[in-house]
Design an enzyme around this catalytic site. Structure first.
Site, short mmCIF file in Angstrom:
data_model
loop_
_atom_site.label_atom_id
_atom_site.label_comp_id
_atom_site.label_asym_id
_atom_site.label_seq_id
_atom_site.Cartn_x
_atom_site.Cartn_y
_atom_site.Cartn_z
N ASP A 163 0.85 -1.18 0.00
CA ASP A 163 0.00 0.00 0.00
C ASP A 163 0.89 1.23 0.00
OD1 ASP A 163 -2.42 -1.41 0.07
OD2 ASP A 163 -2.39 -1.54 2.25
N ASP A 219 -6.86 -1.46 -4.58
CA ASP A 219 -7.91 -1.15 -3.60
C ASP A 219 -8.86 -0.09 -4.15
OD1 ASP A 219 -6.60 -2.88 -1.82
OD2 ASP A 219 -5.49 -1.23 -0.88
#
Length: 166
Positions: free
Chosen positions: A127, A145
């Site tokens: 991330d 995401d």
């Protein structure tokens, strides 16, 4: 051949929807390669007053759900991603002519596969997008995401439109 594509409910558009999912996967993986090459774990660079680029490793799911588990979650999420890939591909084949629905599924598919690739290669998801305001930080996320989230919103929108028409 045209009869078979028509009978499958949009199979003639399957390539389009899988191509879109592939674009999401490539964009997701490209950005993660950039992060891995330019950031150490925990590095953070401010971009604006509300946006940072960071490097975070997420062994869990959304919002680090199950991140503290003993490691079994890696294979659970890989398996879940594989099942979702098969299910979504079948749905795209059957409903490829429903543009908004198929667009939503393609985004979810691309995002799911992007994160499964991370789990297989690294054991965690990379991330790197961090949004914050007034000391509040939203959990870090990535392109995959984002695609999954946009796809989910589009699915809800598609269903609301379908209910209103019915």
């Amino acid at each position: 051949m045209a009869t078979k594509a028509k009978a499958s409910g949009g199979g003639n558009k399957l390539g389009l929807w899988l191509g879109l999912a592939l674009i999401v996967i490539l964009l997701d993986q490209f950005t993660k390669v950039l992060i891995l090459g330019n950031f150490q774990l925990g590095d953070s660079r401010s971009v604006t007053g509300f946006f940072n680029v960071v490097r975070v490793h997420n062994t869990g799911a959304a919002f680090s759900f199950l991140a503290g588990a003993a490691g079994w979650q890696r294979w659970f999420f890989v398996g879940l991603g594989a099942v979702a890939t098969v299910f979504i591909t079948v749905m795209l084949r059957r409903h490829g002519q429903q543009t908004l629905f198929a667009l939503a599924l393609s985004l979810i598919l691309g995002g799911a596969i992007g994160n499964v690739i991370d789990r297989l290669l690294h054991g965690y998801v990379i991330d790197f997008i961090q949004v914050h305001s007034s000391g509040w930080y939203f959990p870090s996320f990535n392109i995959a995401d984002s695609a999954i989230s946009v796809g989910a919103v589009l699915l809800i929108w598609d269903e609301i439109r379908r209910v209103r028409r019915g």
